[in-house]
Design an enzyme around this catalytic site. Structure first.
Site, short mmCIF file in Angstrom:
data_model
loop_
_atom_site.label_atom_id
_atom_site.label_comp_id
_atom_site.label_asym_id
_atom_site.label_seq_id
_atom_site.Cartn_x
_atom_site.Cartn_y
_atom_site.Cartn_z
N ARG A 85 0.98 -0.93 0.08
CA ARG A 85 0.20 0.04 -0.05
C ARG A 85 0.74 1.59 0.27
O ARG A 85 0.55 2.45 0.35
CB ARG A 85 -0.48 0.51 1.06
CG ARG A 85 -1.60 -1.06 1.04
CD ARG A 85 -2.98 -0.43 1.89
NE ARG A 85 -4.04 -1.99 1.77
CZ ARG A 85 -3.64 -3.25 2.68
NH1 ARG A 85 -2.71 -3.67 3.63
NH2 ARG A 85 -4.49 -3.58 2.23
N LYS A 135 2.22 11.64 -10.26
CA LYS A 135 1.84 10.76 -11.13
C LYS A 135 2.12 9.53 -11.21
O LYS A 135 3.68 9.89 -11.95
CB LYS A 135 0.79 11.64 -11.96
CG LYS A 135 -0.19 12.82 -12.33
CD LYS A 135 -0.73 12.65 -13.62
CE LYS A 135 -1.64 14.38 -12.70
NZ LYS A 135 -2.28 14.53 -14.58
N GLU A 174 8.09 20.46 -23.30
CA GLU A 174 7.33 20.57 -21.80
C GLU A 174 8.60 22.12 -21.28
O GLU A 174 7.75 22.73 -20.50
CB GLU A 174 7.80 19.43 -20.98
CG GLU A 174 7.20 18.50 -21.06
CD GLU A 174 5.17 18.66 -21.33
OE1 GLU A 174 4.65 19.44 -20.96
OE2 GLU A 174 4.60 17.42 -22.24
N LYS A 199 7.17 23.48 -12.74
CA LYS A 199 5.81 21.97 -12.65
C LYS A 199 5.75 21.91 -10.63
O LYS A 199 4.60 21.85 -10.59
CB LYS A 199 6.72 20.83 -12.64
CG LYS A 199 5.96 19.74 -13.22
CD LYS A 199 5.64 18.85 -13.98
CE LYS A 199 4.68 17.75 -13.47
NZ LYS A 199 3.90 16.78 -14.55
N GLU A 208 -4.85 17.80 -9.12
CA GLU A 208 -5.56 17.94 -10.65
C GLU A 208 -6.93 18.84 -10.05
O GLU A 208 -8.01 19.08 -10.58
CB GLU A 208 -5.77 17.26 -11.33
CG GLU A 208 -4.92 17.59 -12.65
CD GLU A 208 -4.79 17.16 -14.01
OE1 GLU A 208 -5.69 16.46 -14.29
OE2 GLU A 208 -3.84 17.07 -14.65
N ARG A 255 -3.10 23.09 -10.75
CA ARG A 255 -2.56 22.20 -12.25
C ARG A 255 -2.63 22.07 -13.81
O ARG A 255 -2.27 21.68 -13.82
CB ARG A 255 -2.21 20.61 -11.23
CG ARG A 255 -1.76 19.06 -11.78
CD ARG A 255 -1.32 18.27 -11.20
NE ARG A 255 -0.57 17.46 -11.89
CZ ARG A 255 0.40 16.59 -11.31
NH1 ARG A 255 0.54 16.12 -9.94
NH2 ARG A 255 1.13 15.81 -12.03
N ASN A 261 -1.79 21.01 -18.56
CA ASN A 261 -2.05 21.04 -19.64
C ASN A 261 -2.16 22.07 -21.05
O ASN A 261 -2.36 21.43 -21.93
CB ASN A 261 -3.38 20.49 -19.52
CG ASN A 261 -3.55 19.22 -18.33
OD1 ASN A 261 -2.59 18.54 -18.16
ND2 ASN A 261 -4.44 19.12 -17.61
N HIS A 266 -2.06 20.10 -24.29
CA HIS A 266 -1.79 18.95 -24.12
C HIS A 266 -3.08 18.54 -24.60
O HIS A 266 -3.69 17.22 -25.36
CB HIS A 266 -1.72 18.50 -22.12
CG HIS A 266 -0.86 18.29 -22.85
ND1 HIS A 266 -0.01 19.65 -22.20
CD2 HIS A 266 0.55 17.11 -22.13
CE1 HIS A 266 1.45 19.16 -22.18
NE2 HIS A 266 1.11 17.49 -21.81
N HIS A 310 -3.01 15.56 -26.64
CA HIS A 310 -3.21 14.16 -26.65
C HIS A 310 -4.37 13.61 -27.73
O HIS A 310 -4.14 12.26 -28.32
CB HIS A 310 -4.01 14.08 -25.17
CG HIS A 310 -3.40 14.08 -24.28
ND1 HIS A 310 -4.17 14.61 -23.34
CD2 HIS A 310 -2.24 13.63 -24.08
CE1 HIS A 310 -2.53 14.36 -22.16
NE2 HIS A 310 -1.89 14.40 -22.21
N HIS A 351 5.01 13.14 -27.53
CA HIS A 351 3.98 13.55 -27.16
C HIS A 351 4.56 14.87 -27.28
O HIS A 351 3.84 16.20 -27.59
CB HIS A 351 4.94 12.81 -26.36
CG HIS A 351 4.62 13.89 -25.02
ND1 HIS A 351 2.41 13.84 -24.50
CD2 HIS A 351 4.62 14.54 -24.09
CE1 HIS A 351 2.24 14.57 -23.64
NE2 HIS A 351 3.13 15.11 -23.36
#
Ligand SMILES: NC(=O)c1ccc[n+]([C@@H]2O[C@H](COP(=O)([O-])OP(=O)(O)OC[C@H]3O[C@@H](n4cnc5c(N)ncnc54)[C@H](O)[C@@H]3O)[C@@H](O)[C@H]2O)c1
Length: 322
Positions: free
Chosen positions: A83, A105, A147, A189, A199, A203, A207, A210, A214, A226
């Site tokens: 966990r 993430k 980025e 960041k 998010e 945050r 994006n 993005h 995406h 990307h």
């Protein structure tokens, strides 16, 4: 210490392992598949078995050494084993350093799509060692620069000035502004993420570029890197904001100028607007079927534009696909 790594940096991992041994730690090593192929449930399952055999406990720690794919999967294993055990990221690509390794993430790909399974599990530390970049292919560096440029537009325009000051240097890992570019992008960041890990608010600014990025990745079957997709997505977002009367002409134009300087594409021509729209509608970040874009209200002033006018969307598409 469990070292989970990309085989491409095996020699570096060996040195790291040796240092831990000399410092009196027990070292368990695990080599993943190289790159994106590592981000599967099979990799995770094999690693869980290995951690069990090695009796890895909560007092132990995981260290991920590799690009974003490696840190994503090793972070997910660290989040789920017992966990949650502590982990440290040692990113070895520019994208990893300025983006994937920072922000908590973690995740893997499944049949349903990329990054749909994962956990928020921030690393206890991120070690950025510029020496590991010497073998990084130039194309991977340029990919990560998308980025960095994004961080420049949403929060730190000094990044854009550094690029303009020495464009040739900004295209390679050994460039004279490399360290400062990386530090500045990480700071952007880390600052945003420490205000909003999950998010729920600020945050979302990360994006920028993005939403369309995406969609481009998806319609191309992930053949467009990307960074290239995000670069085209930023050009789209800038034009959208300009058409909506929110962004001045000069800042909108600056997007293509800066992206050009670092060697990134400034458009994407291989998809129709309806194709991109469909891909955007199924993005996990779209909310309640309403299209939502991060745009700029000015340099370093990110904001949200929801349900933009169809004419503005089409104008932005025309600009990006011209
Ligand atoms: N968790 C996040 O917040 C986050 C953010 C952005 C991207 N990501 C994920 O990160 C991944 C992309 O990251 P990436 O571009 O680093 O991909 P990657 O890990 O696939 O690395 C790209 C390529 O570079 C190679 N490589 C790595 N380090 C090297 C080195 N030092 N020298 C030479 N070659 C090296 C890898 O083997 C691979 O072929 C994607 O899976 C994406 O979903 C996650």
């Amino acid at each position: 210490v469990v070292l989970i790594s990309d085989p491409v940096v095996a020699a570096y991992v060996e040195t790291m392992g040796e240092r831990f041994r000399q410092a009196g730690h027990r070292v368990v090593s695990w080599s993943l598949a190289s790159g994106e192929a590592a981000k599967s449930l099979d990799s995770v399952s094999a690693l869980w078995d290995h951690l069990g055999e090695m009796r890895v406990s909560r007092s132990d720690a995981v260290m991920a050494i590799g690009g974003g794919a490696t840190t994503d999967v090793a972070g997910f294993v660290a989040a789920t084993w017992l966990r949650g055990v502590r982990f440290v990221n040692v990113p070895t690509t520019l994208l990893g350093m300025v983006d994937a390794a920072v922000g908590g993430k973690t995740g893997i790909n499944t049949a349903a799509g990329k990054n749909l399974v994962g956990a928020f599990h921030p690393p206890v530390g991120v070690l950025v060692d510029l020496d590991v970049l010497t073998e990084l292919p130039a194309a991977e560096w340029v990919n990560g620069m998308a980025e960095v440029v994004k961080a420049g537009f949403i929060a730190d325009p000094a990044i854009l000035e550094l690029v303009a000051d020495d464009p040739e240097a900004s295209r390679q890992a050994g460039g004279r502004h490399a360290r400062e570019l990386i530090e500045r992008a990480i700071r952007v960041k880390a600052t945003v993420v420490s205000q909003d890990l999950r998010e729920a608010g600020p945050r979302e600014a990360l994006n920028y570029g993005h939403t369309v990025g995406h969609a481009i990745e998806r319609v191309s079957g992930y053949t467009v890197p990307h960074g290239h997709a995000v670069a085209a997505g930023m050009v789209f977002a800038a034009e959208l904001a300009r058409c909506a009367g929110r962004l001045d002409d000069v800042t909108a134009q600056r997007h293509t100028e800066v992206l050009d300087l670092v060697g990134l594409p400034t458009g994407y021509r291989s998809a129709s607007w309806p194709e991109l729209l469909t891909a955007m509608a199924t993005d996990k970040k779209s909310r309640g079927g309403r299209l939502r874009f991060v745009v700029l209200d000015g340099l370093a002033c990110p904001a949200i534009l929801e349900a933009p006018a169809a004419a503005d969307l089409e104008a932005a598409y025309r600009r990006m696909s011209a």
